[in-house]
Scaffold this motif. Sequence first.
Motif, PDB file in Angstrom:
ATOM      1  N   MET A   1      38.128  47.203  38.452  1.00 34.14           N
ATOM      2  CA  MET A   1      38.348  45.813  38.067  1.00 34.14           C
ATOM      3  C   MET A   1      38.045  45.632  36.586  1.00 34.14           C
ATOM      4  SD  MET A   1      36.481  42.390  39.500  1.00 34.14           S
ATOM      5  CE  MET A   1      36.995  42.768  41.176  1.00 34.14           C
ATOM      6  N   THR A   2      38.940  44.953  35.854  1.00 37.12           N
ATOM      7  CA  THR A   2      38.727  44.738  34.434  1.00 37.12           C
ATOM      8  C   THR A   2      37.745  43.592  34.226  1.00 37.12           C
ATOM      9  OG1 THR A   2      40.518  43.129  34.236  1.00 37.12           O
ATOM     10  CG2 THR A   2      41.105  45.464  33.997  1.00 37.12           C
ATOM     11  N   LYS A   3      37.175  43.586  33.035  1.00 32.34           N
ATOM     12  CA  LYS A   3      36.235  42.516  32.704  1.00 32.34           C
ATOM     13  C   LYS A   3      36.937  41.167  32.746  1.00 32.34           C
ATOM     14  CE  LYS A   3      32.798  41.243  29.226  1.00 32.34           C
ATOM     15  NZ  LYS A   3      32.171  41.639  27.950  1.00 32.34           N
ATOM     16  N   SER A   4      38.215  41.124  32.332  1.00 33.14           N
ATOM     17  CA  SER A   4      38.968  39.880  32.337  1.00 33.14           C
ATOM     18  C   SER A   4      39.138  39.349  33.754  1.00 33.14           C
ATOM     19  CB  SER A   4      40.344  40.095  31.690  1.00 33.14           C
ATOM     20  OG  SER A   4      41.127  38.924  31.785  1.00 33.14           O
ATOM     21  N   ASN A   5      39.555  40.237  34.669  1.00 35.48           N
ATOM     22  CA  ASN A   5      39.734  39.811  36.052  1.00 35.48           C
ATOM     23  C   ASN A   5      38.408  39.405  36.681  1.00 35.48           C
ATOM     24  OD1 ASN A   5      42.490  40.207  36.045  1.00 35.48           O
ATOM     25  ND2 ASN A   5      42.366  42.315  36.768  1.00 35.48           N
ATOM     26  N   ASP A   6      37.356  40.142  36.341  1.00 33.18           N
ATOM     27  CA  ASP A   6      36.037  39.826  36.867  1.00 33.18           C
ATOM     28  C   ASP A   6      35.604  38.437  36.402  1.00 33.18           C
ATOM     29  OD1 ASP A   6      33.930  40.802  38.494  1.00 33.18           O
ATOM     30  OD2 ASP A   6      32.693  41.070  36.718  1.00 33.18           O
ATOM     31  N   GLY A   7      35.899  38.123  35.136  1.00 33.79           N
ATOM     32  CA  GLY A   7      35.558  36.813  34.610  1.00 33.79           C
ATOM     33  C   GLY A   7      36.339  35.704  35.297  1.00 33.79           C
ATOM     34  N   LYS A   8      37.612  35.959  35.583  1.00 37.38           N
ATOM     35  CA  LYS A   8      38.425  34.960  36.272  1.00 37.38           C
ATOM     36  C   LYS A   8      37.901  34.702  37.677  1.00 37.38           C
ATOM     37  CE  LYS A   8      42.690  36.012  33.727  1.00 37.38           C
ATOM     38  NZ  LYS A   8      44.068  36.601  33.826  1.00 37.38           N
ATOM     39  N   GLN A   9      37.492  35.779  38.351  1.00 36.27           N
ATOM     40  CA  GLN A   9      36.940  35.614  39.692  1.00 36.27           C
ATOM     41  C   GLN A   9      35.631  34.827  39.667  1.00 36.27           C
ATOM     42  OE1 GLN A   9      36.573  39.154  42.017  1.00 36.27           O
ATOM     43  NE2 GLN A   9      38.754  39.614  41.995  1.00 36.27           N
ATOM     44  N   LEU A  10      34.831  35.047  38.627  1.00 31.51           N
ATOM     45  CA  LEU A  10      33.562  34.329  38.498  1.00 31.51           C
ATOM     46  C   LEU A  10      33.812  32.843  38.284  1.00 31.51           C
ATOM     47  CD1 LEU A  10      30.487  34.512  38.352  1.00 31.51           C
ATOM     48  CD2 LEU A  10      30.699  34.948  35.900  1.00 31.51           C
ATOM     49  N   ALA A  54      30.659  33.252  48.184  1.00 34.62           N
ATOM     50  CA  ALA A  54      30.344  34.598  47.712  1.00 34.62           C
ATOM     51  C   ALA A  54      30.617  35.645  48.786  1.00 34.62           C
ATOM     52  CB  ALA A  54      28.881  34.669  47.273  1.00 34.62           C
ATOM     53  N   LEU A  55      30.268  35.356  50.019  1.00 32.67           N
ATOM     54  CA  LEU A  55      30.476  36.335  51.092  1.00 32.67           C
ATOM     55  C   LEU A  55      31.967  36.591  51.319  1.00 32.67           C
ATOM     56  CD1 LEU A  55      27.714  35.223  53.623  1.00 32.67           C
ATOM     57  CD2 LEU A  55      27.783  37.327  52.265  1.00 32.67           C
ATOM     58  N   PHE A  56      32.794  35.555  51.192  1.00 31.36           N
ATOM     59  CA  PHE A  56      34.234  35.765  51.273  1.00 31.36           C
ATOM     60  C   PHE A  56      34.703  36.724  50.179  1.00 31.36           C
ATOM     61  CE2 PHE A  56      34.849  32.003  54.041  1.00 31.36           C
ATOM     62  CZ  PHE A  56      35.803  32.533  54.900  1.00 31.36           C
ATOM     63  N   VAL A  57      34.228  36.511  48.955  1.00 32.13           N
ATOM     64  CA  VAL A  57      34.610  37.370  47.834  1.00 32.13           C
ATOM     65  C   VAL A  57      34.130  38.810  48.069  1.00 32.13           C
ATOM     66  CG1 VAL A  57      34.354  37.791  45.366  1.00 32.13           C
ATOM     67  CG2 VAL A  57      34.604  35.451  46.213  1.00 32.13           C
ATOM     68  N   VAL A  58      32.908  38.944  48.547  1.00 28.34           N
ATOM     69  CA  VAL A  58      32.336  40.272  48.799  1.00 28.34           C
ATOM     70  C   VAL A  58      33.167  41.037  49.817  1.00 28.34           C
ATOM     71  CG1 VAL A  58      30.363  41.470  49.846  1.00 28.34           C
ATOM     72  CG2 VAL A  58      29.971  39.709  48.122  1.00 28.34           C
ATOM     73  N   PHE A  59      33.516  40.390  50.918  1.00 28.94           N
ATOM     74  CA  PHE A  59      34.269  41.084  51.964  1.00 28.94           C
ATOM     75  C   PHE A  59      35.727  41.328  51.576  1.00 28.94           C
ATOM     76  CE2 PHE A  59      30.788  39.653  54.795  1.00 28.94           C
ATOM     77  CZ  PHE A  59      30.522  40.864  55.418  1.00 28.94           C
ATOM     78  N   LEU A  60      36.261  40.476  50.691  1.00 32.52           N
ATOM     79  CA  LEU A  60      37.663  40.629  50.313  1.00 32.52           C
ATOM     80  C   LEU A  60      37.876  41.591  49.149  1.00 32.52           C
ATOM     81  CD1 LEU A  60      38.934  36.928  50.563  1.00 32.52           C
ATOM     82  CD2 LEU A  60      39.522  38.830  52.082  1.00 32.52           C
ATOM     83  N   THR A  61      36.893  41.712  48.244  1.00 33.50           N
ATOM     84  CA  THR A  61      37.126  42.469  47.008  1.00 33.50           C
ATOM     85  C   THR A  61      36.217  43.672  46.821  1.00 33.50           C
ATOM     86  OG1 THR A  61      35.618  41.109  45.659  1.00 33.50           O
ATOM     87  CG2 THR A  61      37.888  40.334  45.891  1.00 33.50           C
ATOM     88  N   TYR A  62      35.086  43.747  47.513  1.00 30.93           N
ATOM     89  CA  TYR A  62      34.153  44.855  47.316  1.00 30.93           C
ATOM     90  C   TYR A  62      34.584  46.080  48.121  1.00 30.93           C
ATOM     91  CZ  TYR A  62      30.462  42.133  44.960  1.00 30.93           C
ATOM     92  OH  TYR A  62      29.735  41.387  44.071  1.00 30.93           O
ATOM     93  N   SER A  63      34.291  47.246  47.569  1.00 29.59           N
ATOM     94  CA  SER A  63      34.489  48.480  48.322  1.00 29.59           C
ATOM     95  C   SER A  63      33.386  48.610  49.369  1.00 29.59           C
ATOM     96  CB  SER A  63      34.441  49.687  47.383  1.00 29.59           C
ATOM     97  OG  SER A  63      33.126  49.847  46.854  1.00 29.59           O
ATOM     98  N   GLY A 148      23.212  36.751  44.300  1.00 32.18           N
ATOM     99  CA  GLY A 148      23.927  37.866  44.907  1.00 32.18           C
ATOM    100  C   GLY A 148      25.246  38.186  44.241  1.00 32.18           C
ATOM    101  N   TYR A 149      25.993  37.155  43.878  1.00 33.01           N
ATOM    102  CA  TYR A 149      27.312  37.393  43.299  1.00 33.01           C
ATOM    103  C   TYR A 149      27.381  37.099  41.804  1.00 33.01           C
ATOM    104  CZ  TYR A 149      32.281  37.048  42.310  1.00 33.01           C
ATOM    105  OH  TYR A 149      33.513  37.219  41.745  1.00 33.01           O
ATOM    106  N   ALA A 150      26.868  35.938  41.391  1.00 35.98           N
ATOM    107  CA  ALA A 150      27.142  35.459  40.029  1.00 35.98           C
ATOM    108  C   ALA A 150      26.268  36.081  38.951  1.00 35.98           C
ATOM    109  CB  ALA A 150      27.000  33.938  39.980  1.00 35.98           C
ATOM    110  N   LEU A 151      24.995  36.323  39.245  1.00 38.03           N
ATOM    111  CA  LEU A 151      24.051  36.647  38.174  1.00 38.03           C
ATOM    112  C   LEU A 151      24.397  37.936  37.450  1.00 38.03           C
ATOM    113  CD1 LEU A 151      21.571  35.739  36.669  1.00 38.03           C
ATOM    114  CD2 LEU A 151      20.141  36.876  38.372  1.00 38.03           C
ATOM    115  N   ASP A 152      24.721  38.995  38.159  1.00 38.37           N
ATOM    116  CA  ASP A 152      25.069  40.257  37.503  1.00 38.37           C
ATOM    117  C   ASP A 152      26.228  40.073  36.534  1.00 38.37           C
ATOM    118  OD1 ASP A 152      23.092  41.577  38.831  1.00 38.37           O
ATOM    119  OD2 ASP A 152      24.414  42.858  40.019  1.00 38.37           O
TER     120      ASP A 152
END
Length: 280
Positions: A1-10, A54-63, A148-152
Amino acid sequence: MTKSNDGKQLVLFFMITLAWTWSFGFAPVFMGIEGTPLGTFLFYFGGGAPSVTALFVVFLTYSKEQRKDYFMRCFSFRYMGIKWLVLIVLFFTLISIAAIWSGVYLLGYEMPGMHGIHAIIQNPLNLFLVLFFSVISGPLNEEFGWRGYALDRLFVRFGFTRATLLLGFIWGVWHLAWFFTPGQAQYDLLQNSLFDAVMYLPSVMLLNFAVSYIYIKTKRSILAGALVHMFANLLGSQLLSPYSAEISMTIRYTKMLFCGFLALYCIFSKKFQEEYHKLF
């Protein structure tokens, strides 16, 4: 995942979370059904937005490995150990003792009722009930998302200080509906003093330094961050209630003072900054 896409998801995460919470949180106010079963359900349904989103994002996008790491950091004590649990409890206990002492013995305010503490003394098993409601009244609804999701992602993009301030700001304004919902502490703040209500935001931003500090010291333990959130509420309000508005603000300003000193340490300590940069 690119930094740009990661920023958009955030950004999308924050937009969905705020829209969800504010829509359901303000619905009882606009419909005139605050305090009714339906109004209460809508309000608390909105409060779960940070964690659920956050849990939706985790299950949909995380390996698979990323999800394993995420949930280990959510539930495992391996990262924090008993040491940091004890220090968290001591930190917020000291804040409450200092606030009550100064409020009651220096300023002459009425001693808090401390019904929660009395209930535990009368029946120690009540401690489990108190802890259960303390978990679900904030950390469970929020911490899968905020820490869990945003801080990192904020740390990577903005660095420690700006990320902590930004998340603290968002965390604070996320509570906007609470100021218009009877029965909530923020509602009482607004009824008693506009200044104290406005000061709620910087108080949350300073508290977020305590959360970020523990998060870094425990090698990114989401559980540790959630425990800071829980014990800040439990030892700073829930166990001490009922109490006067004056005692409430004495506790809040004392907490701001302690967290402010901790924030200065985080910002200017080379040792802490080195620990932070090892992780980010």
